[in-house]
Design a protein around this motif. Structure first.
Motif, PDB file in Angstrom:
ATOM      1  N   THR A 509       0.814  -1.213   0.000  1.00 21.21           N
ATOM      2  CA  THR A 509       0.000   0.000   0.000  1.00 21.21           C
ATOM      3  C   THR A 509       0.846   1.261   0.000  1.00 21.21           C
ATOM      4  O   THR A 509       0.335   2.346  -0.257  1.00 21.21           O
ATOM      5  CB  THR A 509      -0.908   0.017   1.237  1.00 21.21           C
ATOM      6  OG1 THR A 509      -0.106  -0.190   2.406  1.00 21.21           O
ATOM      7  CG2 THR A 509      -1.945  -1.090   1.147  1.00 21.21           C
ATOM      8  N   LEU A 510       2.147   1.120   0.323  1.00 22.63           N
ATOM      9  CA  LEU A 510       3.034   2.271   0.307  1.00 22.63           C
ATOM     10  C   LEU A 510       3.751   2.367  -1.026  1.00 22.63           C
ATOM     11  O   LEU A 510       4.056   1.369  -1.664  1.00 22.63           O
ATOM     12  CB  LEU A 510       4.072   2.172   1.433  1.00 22.63           C
ATOM     13  CG  LEU A 510       3.557   2.272   2.870  1.00 22.63           C
ATOM     14  CD1 LEU A 510       4.708   2.121   3.839  1.00 22.63           C
ATOM     15  CD2 LEU A 510       2.840   3.592   3.099  1.00 22.63           C
ATOM     16  N   GLY A 511       4.061   3.608  -1.434  1.00 20.58           N
ATOM     17  CA  GLY A 511       4.838   3.803  -2.655  1.00 20.58           C
ATOM     18  C   GLY A 511       3.967   3.851  -3.890  1.00 20.58           C
ATOM     19  O   GLY A 511       2.747   4.042  -3.839  1.00 20.58           O
ATOM     20  N   GLY A 512       4.614   3.691  -5.048  1.00 16.08           N
ATOM     21  CA  GLY A 512       3.906   3.725  -6.319  1.00 16.08           C
ATOM     22  C   GLY A 512       3.970   2.364  -6.996  1.00 16.08           C
ATOM     23  O   GLY A 512       4.690   1.457  -6.566  1.00 16.08           O
ATOM     24  N   ARG A 513       3.240   2.234  -8.075  1.00  8.12           N
ATOM     25  CA  ARG A 513       3.258   0.980  -8.816  1.00  8.12           C
ATOM     26  C   ARG A 513       4.576   0.843  -9.563  1.00  8.12           C
ATOM     27  O   ARG A 513       5.238   1.832  -9.888  1.00  8.12           O
ATOM     28  CB  ARG A 513       2.084   0.940  -9.789  1.00  8.12           C
ATOM     29  CG  ARG A 513       0.738   0.839  -9.092  1.00  8.12           C
ATOM     30  CD  ARG A 513      -0.403   0.830 -10.066  1.00  8.12           C
ATOM     31  NE  ARG A 513      -0.338  -0.324 -10.965  1.00  8.12           N
ATOM     32  CZ  ARG A 513      -1.223  -0.550 -11.939  1.00  8.12           C
ATOM     33  NH1 ARG A 513      -2.218   0.301 -12.125  1.00  8.12           N
ATOM     34  NH2 ARG A 513      -1.108  -1.601 -12.710  1.00  8.12           N
ATOM     35  N   SER A 514       4.937  -0.393  -9.858  1.00 11.40           N
ATOM     36  CA  SER A 514       6.190  -0.648 -10.575  1.00 11.40           C
ATOM     37  C   SER A 514       6.047  -0.225 -12.036  1.00 11.40           C
ATOM     38  O   SER A 514       4.971  -0.293 -12.619  1.00 11.40           O
ATOM     39  CB  SER A 514       6.554  -2.131 -10.507  1.00 11.40           C
ATOM     40  OG  SER A 514       6.784  -2.526  -9.176  1.00 11.40           O
ATOM     41  N   ILE A 515       7.155   0.191 -12.623  1.00 13.85           N
ATOM     42  CA  ILE A 515       7.161   0.607 -14.015  1.00 13.85           C
ATOM     43  C   ILE A 515       7.601  -0.568 -14.896  1.00 13.85           C
ATOM     44  O   ILE A 515       8.445  -1.376 -14.496  1.00 13.85           O
ATOM     45  CB  ILE A 515       8.087   1.817 -14.228  1.00 13.85           C
ATOM     46  CG1 ILE A 515       7.906   2.395 -15.639  1.00 13.85           C
ATOM     47  CG2 ILE A 515       9.540   1.478 -13.937  1.00 13.85           C
ATOM     48  CD1 ILE A 515       8.601   3.720 -15.843  1.00 13.85           C
ATOM     49  N   GLY A 516       7.021  -0.671 -16.082  1.00 10.66           N
ATOM     50  CA  GLY A 516       7.388  -1.737 -17.004  1.00 10.66           C
ATOM     51  C   GLY A 516       7.127  -3.110 -16.422  1.00 10.66           C
ATOM     52  O   GLY A 516       6.085  -3.363 -15.821  1.00 10.66           O
ATOM     53  N   LYS A 517       8.070  -4.004 -16.585  1.00 13.96           N
ATOM     54  CA  LYS A 517       7.930  -5.379 -16.088  1.00 13.96           C
ATOM     55  C   LYS A 517       8.334  -5.516 -14.630  1.00 13.96           C
ATOM     56  O   LYS A 517       8.404  -6.627 -14.105  1.00 13.96           O
ATOM     57  CB  LYS A 517       8.760  -6.328 -16.956  1.00 13.96           C
ATOM     58  CG  LYS A 517       8.233  -6.464 -18.388  1.00 13.96           C
ATOM     59  CD  LYS A 517       9.055  -7.463 -19.190  1.00 13.96           C
ATOM     60  CE  LYS A 517       8.486  -7.626 -20.604  1.00 13.96           C
ATOM     61  NZ  LYS A 517       9.277  -8.594 -21.407  1.00 13.96           N
ATOM     62  N   GLY A 518       8.629  -4.417 -13.999  1.00 11.43           N
ATOM     63  CA  GLY A 518       8.923  -4.453 -12.568  1.00 11.43           C
ATOM     64  C   GLY A 518      10.322  -4.909 -12.236  1.00 11.43           C
ATOM     65  O   GLY A 518      10.567  -5.450 -11.150  1.00 11.43           O
ATOM     66  N   LYS A 519      11.283  -4.667 -13.141  1.00 13.78           N
ATOM     67  CA  LYS A 519      12.671  -5.048 -12.859  1.00 13.78           C
ATOM     68  C   LYS A 519      13.204  -4.235 -11.676  1.00 13.78           C
ATOM     69  O   LYS A 519      12.934  -3.043 -11.544  1.00 13.78           O
ATOM     70  CB  LYS A 519      13.551  -4.806 -14.083  1.00 13.78           C
ATOM     71  CG  LYS A 519      13.380  -5.837 -15.198  1.00 13.78           C
ATOM     72  CD  LYS A 519      14.382  -5.565 -16.312  1.00 13.78           C
ATOM     73  CE  LYS A 519      14.410  -6.694 -17.339  1.00 13.78           C
ATOM     74  NZ  LYS A 519      13.147  -6.812 -18.092  1.00 13.78           N
ATOM     75  N   THR A 520      13.986  -4.906 -10.835  1.00 14.62           N
ATOM     76  CA  THR A 520      14.595  -4.216  -9.698  1.00 14.62           C
ATOM     77  C   THR A 520      15.819  -3.434 -10.164  1.00 14.62           C
ATOM     78  O   THR A 520      16.278  -3.580 -11.303  1.00 14.62           O
ATOM     79  CB  THR A 520      15.021  -5.216  -8.621  1.00 14.62           C
ATOM     80  OG1 THR A 520      16.055  -6.055  -9.151  1.00 14.62           O
ATOM     81  CG2 THR A 520      13.852  -6.071  -8.172  1.00 14.62           C
ATOM     82  N   TYR A 521      16.349  -2.630  -9.245  1.00 11.28           N
ATOM     83  CA  TYR A 521      17.537  -1.837  -9.562  1.00 11.28           C
ATOM     84  C   TYR A 521      18.682  -2.735 -10.018  1.00 11.28           C
ATOM     85  O   TYR A 521      19.344  -2.470 -11.034  1.00 11.28           O
ATOM     86  CB  TYR A 521      17.958  -1.024  -8.333  1.00 11.28           C
ATOM     87  CG  TYR A 521      19.100  -0.068  -8.582  1.00 11.28           C
ATOM     88  CD1 TYR A 521      18.860   1.259  -8.910  1.00 11.28           C
ATOM     89  CD2 TYR A 521      20.423  -0.489  -8.476  1.00 11.28           C
ATOM     90  CE1 TYR A 521      19.903   2.153  -9.132  1.00 11.28           C
ATOM     91  CE2 TYR A 521      21.473   0.383  -8.696  1.00 11.28           C
ATOM     92  CZ  TYR A 521      21.212   1.702  -9.021  1.00 11.28           C
ATOM     93  OH  TYR A 521      22.252   2.571  -9.252  1.00 11.28           O
ATOM     94  N   GLY A 522      18.908  -3.823  -9.280  1.00 15.76           N
ATOM     95  CA  GLY A 522      19.998  -4.730  -9.632  1.00 15.76           C
ATOM     96  C   GLY A 522      19.783  -5.394 -10.978  1.00 15.76           C
ATOM     97  O   GLY A 522      20.733  -5.580 -11.756  1.00 15.76           O
ATOM     98  N   GLU A 523      18.536  -5.759 -11.281  1.00 15.53           N
ATOM     99  CA  GLU A 523      18.237  -6.404 -12.565  1.00 15.53           C
ATOM    100  C   GLU A 523      18.441  -5.442 -13.725  1.00 15.53           C
ATOM    101  O   GLU A 523      18.970  -5.822 -14.779  1.00 15.53           O
ATOM    102  CB  GLU A 523      16.812  -6.944 -12.554  1.00 15.53           C
ATOM    103  CG  GLU A 523      16.620  -8.135 -11.627  1.00 15.53           C
ATOM    104  CD  GLU A 523      15.162  -8.504 -11.427  1.00 15.53           C
ATOM    105  OE1 GLU A 523      14.893  -9.628 -10.970  1.00 15.53           O
ATOM    106  OE2 GLU A 523      14.276  -7.657 -11.727  1.00 15.53           O
TER     107      GLU A 523
END
Length: 606
Positions: A509-523
């Protein structure tokens, strides 16, 4: 009411009003005025004079001293030199002109004595940044007049308070001395004592911080203690010089180039929000019903004179020869809402003037409240239609604010630039911003959640926010904080790291929705090292979205630039549509880039 519940009520009303105003996206001063008047004159829940007795005035004085110190901290001379001719003219010439014209308005339209009118005129130089900045976002004003109004509010905040303090020092000197010569000596002594104490206090703090004599966790308490010490010692040596001393100390620290300036800014942001809220509630609750209802037609004449004569005349004269268009001068001359500082200082000095035997000093607070209310309503409702009428609504495409600099964030910024979408990359690390600066991408060095960023970054130029740091919790905090301002659908973040059922995972519930396919910073970082990059691909009747996805099954689509020029973020793994004339911004592998057909009309942003 006992003291403890009363303090809780005042704190709850003040901070609650600030929070509710933030949620409703309206100036906080409106909610605080409403809450204070209801709690005091209307329902009688808060009676400051009766509850605190002789302590009420010293409490307000100390709070105003801290507020004035905070105002001094914003007066950075190096920033003033870089703001442009128009802003410098508004400060150097506009402030004295506004003081003179506001004094005349208070004297002849408001019916005040020269003493009260002069003090009130100095106070009314201030146009509150906490009121101006939300109005500028609401109107999407063109960059030049928006920047002018914003910087005038920031710089004139301490200038107006300083003018009021000086005017009051003069009046105190005259009334406390038998002859004009003695008054001049008293005034010179007061200014000298305040200047020496303020400079000495600032120098001691600066040296202590630079030499590491104060540990990090003690810097804010030491700073707060020094403000109180300078105010109390100076005021006890020479009555009424304490306010001037703490203002000078704030100005000194603002220009001392301290390595610990972030801590000082944090101090002024947090403590002054609490103090301003409390003081405003107390002053509003302490308003005398008889005084409010006893305001005559002169109060209306005073507001009219300030809004339609004093402010426009001062601005127009000071901006002559600056190269601004007539429309830009009109909007600048009209928009000048007053804020919390004006009311707080007017409430304090009004009481002090009464104590000196100037009876109409009691009218300063009610007149300030009336003017603040009138200007917030008038300018709040008129800025949008007037800016449209004058053709000053910004025509620049809403850009993207990227929080967190990295090599791939710079690639994204370059891709956005290739698609003619403006962007800004913000980061607290100057070194990380080097690549962005070299790519001629706008940057902001500092904490994007700070009040300094609110004053410096023109947020109305950006319609979308991407939190792209390597810290999931920070990304969520940024999105949560900016969601009410940008709209929840316009704040996104890169994918979060997750450990399945790990109790330390952030709530969804915190933050925003993921962008694109939701890749993490490391990915994303790993993919870029393997040759992936952000690309802008134009679609056509022949080269459709279906063809694009067949050519690039691995493509991670982040955004679509519509034919109209608007930008739409692809959130999470939601389906999206694109047609001929649209462009796709996606993170694609090296192989896909090599096999792109020449007819795709593609350009790389990196």
């Amino acid at each position: 009411m006992e003291s403890a519940p009363l303090f809780a009520l005042i704190g709850g009303l003040g901070i609650g009003s600030q929070w509710l105003a933030w949620r409703l996206q309206i100036p906080a001063i409106v909610m605080m005025l409403f809450a204070g008047v209801l709690a005091g004159p209307v329902f009688g829940l808060v009676d400051p004079e009766a509850a605190f007795g002789d302590l009420f005035r010293p409490m307000v004085s100390i709070a105003v001293a801290v507020i004035l110190f905070e105002g001094g901290l914003t007066l950075n001379f190096s920033q003033l030199r870089t703001t442009g001719l128009a802003v410098r003219r508004l400060v150097i010439f506009g402030a004295p002109l506004a003081w003179a014209f506001s004094t005349l308005a208070a004297r002849y339209a408001g019916g005040l004595s020269w003493e009260s009118a002069t003090v009130l005129g100095g106070i009314l130089i201030v146009t509150g940044p906490t009121v101006i900045i939300p109005l500028l976002r609401q109107a999407r004003l063109a960059p030049r007049p928006a920047s002018l109004l914003r910087w005038e509010a920031i710089v004139n905040d301490p200038v107006g308070a300083l003018a009021a303090v000086l005017a009051f020092e003069v009046i105190t000197a005259v009334y406390g001395a038998g002859t004009l010569g003695e008054a001049a000596k008293h005034l010179a002594l007061g200014i000298s004592v305040a200047a020496v104490a303020g400079y000495a206090g600032g120098w001691v703090l600066a040296q202590g911080f630079r030499r590491g004599m104060v540990p990090e966790y003690m810097k804010v308490p030491v700073l707060f203690g020094m403000v109180l010490a300078v105010y109390a010692s100076t005021d006890s040596l020479l009555h009424e010089s304490g306010l001037l001393a703490v203002t000078i100390m704030g100005v000194y620290l603002a220009n001392a180039h301290l390595p610990s300036l972030d801590e000082i800014r944090r101090f002024k942001e947090h403590v002054t929000v609490i103090l301003v809220s409390g003081v405003f509630i107390l002053l509003a609750a302490n308003l005398d019903v008889a005084m409010i209802t006893g305001l005559t037609y002169k109060a209306a004449l005073f507001v009219i004179a300030i809004v339609f004569v004093a402010r426009p005349l001062a601005v127009w004269l000071s901006l002559s020869g600056t190269g601004l268009s007539r429309e830009e001068k009109v909007i600048t001359a009209w928009i000048g809402p007053r804020g919390v500082v004006a009311v707080a200082v007017a409430g304090l000095f009004g009481t002090r003037l009464e104590q000196l035997g100037i009876a109409d000093g009691a009218q300063l607070a009610p007149l300030a409240f009336v003017l603040v209310t009138a200007t917030v309503i008038l300018h709040g409702f008129s800025i949008v239609p007037l800016s449209r009428l004058l053709g000053l609504t910004s025509t620049e495409k809403p850009g993207v604010l990227i929080v967190g600099s990295s090599p791939w964030a710079v690639q994204l910024g370059e891709a956005l630039k290739a698609a003619e979408i403006p962007s800004l990359i913000a980061d607290r690390n100057w070194f990380r911003l080097r690549a962005a600066r070299q790519s001629d991408i706008r940057v902001y060095h500092g904490e994007i959640l700070s009040e300094a960023a609110e004053h410096t970054v023109d947020m109305n130029r950006y319609g979308l926010l991407l939190a792209a740091s390597d810290n999931d919790a920070y990304n969520a905090l940024v999105c949560t904080d900016f969601a009410p301002e940008f709209g929840r659908g316009n704040v996104v973040q890169i994918g979060r790291h997750t450990d399945g059922e790990n109790e330390r995972d952030l709530p969804v519930t915190l933050g925003g929705r993921s962008i694109g396919k939701g890749k993490t910073y490391g990915e994303i970082e790993s993919a870029v090292r393997d040759g992936w990059s952000f690309r802008v691909t134009a679609l056509s009747e022949e080269y459709t979205l279906k063809t694009y996805m067949e050519d690039r099954p691995e493509a991670d689509v982040w955004a679509i630039v519509r034919k109209s020029g608007s930008l739409e973020i692809v959130r999470g793994k939601e389906e999206f549509r694109a047609q001929a004339g649209d462009s796709i911004i996606a993170l694609v592998p090296q192989k896909a880039r090599k096999e792109e057909p020449p007819e795709a009309g593609e350009g790389q942003g990196g």
